[in-house]
Design a protein around this motif. Structure first.
Motif, PDB file in Angstrom:
ATOM      1  N   GLY A   9      67.566  -6.028   2.742  1.00 32.96           N
ATOM      2  CA  GLY A   9      67.489  -5.883   1.295  1.00 32.96           C
ATOM      3  C   GLY A   9      66.095  -5.574   0.792  1.00 32.96           C
ATOM      4  N   ALA A  10      65.185  -5.224   1.690  1.00 36.38           N
ATOM      5  CA  ALA A  10      63.813  -4.904   1.295  1.00 36.38           C
ATOM      6  C   ALA A  10      63.816  -3.715   0.346  1.00 36.38           C
ATOM      7  CB  ALA A  10      62.971  -4.588   2.520  1.00 36.38           C
ATOM      8  N   ALA A  11      63.086  -3.844  -0.755  1.00 35.31           N
ATOM      9  CA  ALA A  11      63.039  -2.817  -1.790  1.00 35.31           C
ATOM     10  C   ALA A  11      61.590  -2.614  -2.213  1.00 35.31           C
ATOM     11  CB  ALA A  11      63.891  -3.244  -2.974  1.00 35.31           C
ATOM     12  N   PRO A  12      61.294  -1.546  -2.939  1.00 32.48           N
ATOM     13  CA  PRO A  12      59.926  -1.340  -3.411  1.00 32.48           C
ATOM     14  C   PRO A  12      59.456  -2.479  -4.309  1.00 32.48           C
ATOM     15  CG  PRO A  12      61.189   0.659  -3.666  1.00 32.48           C
ATOM     16  CD  PRO A  12      62.155  -0.405  -3.279  1.00 32.48           C
ATOM     17  N   VAL A  13      58.165  -2.780  -4.205  1.00 34.82           N
ATOM     18  CA  VAL A  13      57.538  -3.811  -5.020  1.00 34.82           C
ATOM     19  C   VAL A  13      56.546  -3.105  -5.933  1.00 34.82           C
ATOM     20  CG1 VAL A  13      56.123  -5.901  -4.963  1.00 34.82           C
ATOM     21  CG2 VAL A  13      57.812  -5.492  -3.173  1.00 34.82           C
ATOM     22  N   PHE A  14      56.466  -3.533  -7.180  1.00 27.70           N
ATOM     23  CA  PHE A  14      55.608  -2.875  -8.153  1.00 27.70           C
ATOM     24  C   PHE A  14      54.433  -3.760  -8.511  1.00 27.70           C
ATOM     25  CE2 PHE A  14      59.769  -1.074  -8.516  1.00 27.70           C
ATOM     26  CZ  PHE A  14      59.521   0.273  -8.623  1.00 27.70           C
ATOM     27  N   GLY A  15      53.319  -3.119  -8.839  1.00 26.54           N
ATOM     28  CA  GLY A  15      52.125  -3.862  -9.215  1.00 26.54           C
ATOM     29  C   GLY A  15      51.134  -2.934  -9.890  1.00 26.54           C
ATOM     30  N   ASN A  16      49.882  -3.349  -9.911  1.00 35.00           N
ATOM     31  CA  ASN A  16      48.836  -2.584 -10.561  1.00 35.00           C
ATOM     32  C   ASN A  16      47.841  -2.048  -9.544  1.00 35.00           C
ATOM     33  OD1 ASN A  16      49.501  -2.849 -13.346  1.00 35.00           O
ATOM     34  ND2 ASN A  16      48.846  -4.978 -13.247  1.00 35.00           N
ATOM     35  N   HIS A  22      37.942  -1.495 -13.301  1.00 37.80           N
ATOM     36  CA  HIS A  22      38.968  -2.491 -13.614  1.00 37.80           C
ATOM     37  C   HIS A  22      40.053  -1.975 -14.551  1.00 37.80           C
ATOM     38  CE1 HIS A  22      39.666  -6.486 -12.178  1.00 37.80           C
ATOM     39  NE2 HIS A  22      40.108  -6.874 -13.346  1.00 37.80           N
ATOM     40  N   ARG A  23      40.219  -0.650 -14.617  1.00 37.97           N
ATOM     41  CA  ARG A  23      41.365  -0.084 -15.341  1.00 37.97           C
ATOM     42  C   ARG A  23      42.598  -0.272 -14.480  1.00 37.97           C
ATOM     43  NH1 ARG A  23      40.399   4.658 -19.104  1.00 37.97           N
ATOM     44  NH2 ARG A  23      42.551   5.005 -18.494  1.00 37.97           N
ATOM     45  N   ARG A  24      43.736  -0.549 -15.113  1.00 36.78           N
ATOM     46  CA  ARG A  24      44.956  -0.824 -14.361  1.00 36.78           C
ATOM     47  C   ARG A  24      46.027   0.218 -14.646  1.00 36.78           C
ATOM     48  NH1 ARG A  24      45.185  -7.247 -14.138  1.00 36.78           N
ATOM     49  NH2 ARG A  24      42.965  -7.517 -13.810  1.00 36.78           N
ATOM     50  N   THR A  25      46.599   0.765 -13.581  1.00 34.34           N
ATOM     51  CA  THR A  25      47.731   1.673 -13.691  1.00 34.34           C
ATOM     52  C   THR A  25      48.802   1.184 -12.726  1.00 34.34           C
ATOM     53  OG1 THR A  25      46.739   3.137 -12.050  1.00 34.34           O
ATOM     54  CG2 THR A  25      46.374   3.686 -14.365  1.00 34.34           C
ATOM     55  N   ARG A  26      50.048   1.491 -13.032  1.00 33.09           N
ATOM     56  CA  ARG A  26      51.161   0.997 -12.220  1.00 33.09           C
ATOM     57  C   ARG A  26      51.253   1.745 -10.893  1.00 33.09           C
ATOM     58  NH1 ARG A  26      52.620  -3.830 -13.348  1.00 33.09           N
ATOM     59  NH2 ARG A  26      54.787  -3.528 -12.764  1.00 33.09           N
ATOM     60  N   ARG A  27      51.638   1.030  -9.851  1.00 32.14           N
ATOM     61  CA  ARG A  27      51.857   1.631  -8.544  1.00 32.14           C
ATOM     62  C   ARG A  27      53.008   0.906  -7.871  1.00 32.14           C
ATOM     63  NH1 ARG A  27      48.224   0.046  -3.580  1.00 32.14           N
ATOM     64  NH2 ARG A  27      50.203   0.666  -2.673  1.00 32.14           N
ATOM     65  N   ARG A  28      53.451   1.426  -6.728  1.00 28.81           N
ATOM     66  CA  ARG A  28      54.530   0.763  -5.988  1.00 28.81           C
ATOM     67  C   ARG A  28      54.236   0.760  -4.502  1.00 28.81           C
ATOM     68  NH1 ARG A  28      59.996   3.994  -6.825  1.00 28.81           N
ATOM     69  NH2 ARG A  28      60.594   3.482  -4.713  1.00 28.81           N
ATOM     70  N   TRP A  29      54.683  -0.303  -3.845  1.00 29.67           N
ATOM     71  CA  TRP A  29      54.604  -0.440  -2.401  1.00 29.67           C
ATOM     72  C   TRP A  29      56.002  -0.227  -1.852  1.00 29.67           C
ATOM     73  CZ3 TRP A  29      51.741  -3.545  -5.604  1.00 29.67           C
ATOM     74  CH2 TRP A  29      50.379  -3.628  -5.355  1.00 29.67           C
ATOM     75  N   ASN A  30      56.166   0.797  -1.037  1.00 30.61           N
ATOM     76  CA  ASN A  30      57.470   1.090  -0.458  1.00 30.61           C
ATOM     77  C   ASN A  30      57.604   0.409   0.902  1.00 30.61           C
ATOM     78  OD1 ASN A  30      58.486   2.817  -2.476  1.00 30.61           O
ATOM     79  ND2 ASN A  30      57.237   4.489  -1.690  1.00 30.61           N
ATOM     80  N   PRO A  31      58.799  -0.094   1.224  1.00 25.64           N
ATOM     81  CA  PRO A  31      59.007  -0.631   2.572  1.00 25.64           C
ATOM     82  C   PRO A  31      59.069   0.509   3.583  1.00 25.64           C
ATOM     83  CG  PRO A  31      61.052  -0.676   1.337  1.00 25.64           C
ATOM     84  CD  PRO A  31      59.992  -0.227   0.386  1.00 25.64           C
ATOM     85  N   ASN A  32      58.849   0.180   4.839  1.00 27.23           N
ATOM     86  CA  ASN A  32      58.873   1.174   5.916  1.00 27.23           C
ATOM     87  C   ASN A  32      60.331   1.439   6.290  1.00 27.23           C
ATOM     88  OD1 ASN A  32      58.339   2.831   8.043  1.00 27.23           O
ATOM     89  ND2 ASN A  32      57.371   1.278   9.316  1.00 27.23           N
ATOM     90  N   ILE A  33      60.970   2.360   5.587  1.00 34.44           N
ATOM     91  CA  ILE A  33      62.395   2.641   5.753  1.00 34.44           C
ATOM     92  C   ILE A  33      62.593   3.756   6.776  1.00 34.44           C
ATOM     93  CG2 ILE A  33      64.451   3.506   4.576  1.00 34.44           C
ATOM     94  CD1 ILE A  33      63.785   0.680   3.820  1.00 34.44           C
ATOM     95  N   GLN A  34      63.501   3.520   7.720  1.00 32.65           N
ATOM     96  CA  GLN A  34      63.843   4.497   8.747  1.00 32.65           C
ATOM     97  C   GLN A  34      65.358   4.659   8.783  1.00 32.65           C
ATOM     98  OE1 GLN A  34      61.274   5.866  10.504  1.00 32.65           O
ATOM     99  NE2 GLN A  34      59.845   4.551   9.394  1.00 32.65           N
ATOM    100  N   HIS A  35      65.824   5.804   9.235  1.00 29.56           N
ATOM    101  CA  HIS A  35      67.253   6.039   9.425  1.00 29.56           C
ATOM    102  C   HIS A  35      67.542   5.966  10.922  1.00 29.56           C
ATOM    103  CE1 HIS A  35      67.809   7.218   5.283  1.00 29.56           C
ATOM    104  NE2 HIS A  35      66.743   7.999   5.390  1.00 29.56           N
ATOM    105  N   ARG A  36      68.506   5.138  11.287  1.00 26.44           N
ATOM    106  CA  ARG A  36      68.868   4.983  12.693  1.00 26.44           C
ATOM    107  C   ARG A  36      70.377   5.120  12.851  1.00 26.44           C
ATOM    108  NH1 ARG A  36      64.491   5.917  13.627  1.00 26.44           N
ATOM    109  NH2 ARG A  36      62.894   4.687  14.641  1.00 26.44           N
TER     110      ARG A  36
END
Length: 78
Positions: A9-16, A22-36
């Motif tokens: 159930g790992a999904a992208p996580v969002f943050g700054n 020290h300016r903040r903009t939104r970004r996301r961390w993607n999980p290492n998804i593979q197709h098997r």
């Protein structure tokens, strides 16, 4: 739903993203998804799973039948 792991159930996580000033903009961390593709002996067919790297190790450890049981217990359709 392409960046979601079917087993864990790992999904992208969002943050700054914080710059040096020290300016903040939104970004996301993607999980290492593979197709098997795994052979499912009980059904006599191949299944194509979208898994994270951690989930691939889990499938190697517990087996594809047990992993499929966990996916179906989570409500996943395969």
């Amino acid at each position: 739903m392409s960046a979601h792991c079917q087993l864990t159930g790992a999904a992208p996580v969002f943050g700054n993203r914080v710059s040096h000033s020290h300016r903040r903009t939104r970004r996301r961390w993607n999980p290492n998804i593979q197709h098997r593709r795994y052979w499912l002996p009980s059904e006599g067919r191949f299944v194509r799973l979208t898994l994270s790297a951690k989930a691939i190790k889990t499938v190697d450890k517990v087996g594809v039948e047990a992993a499929m049981a966990r996916i179906r217990a989570r409500g996943g359709k395969v």
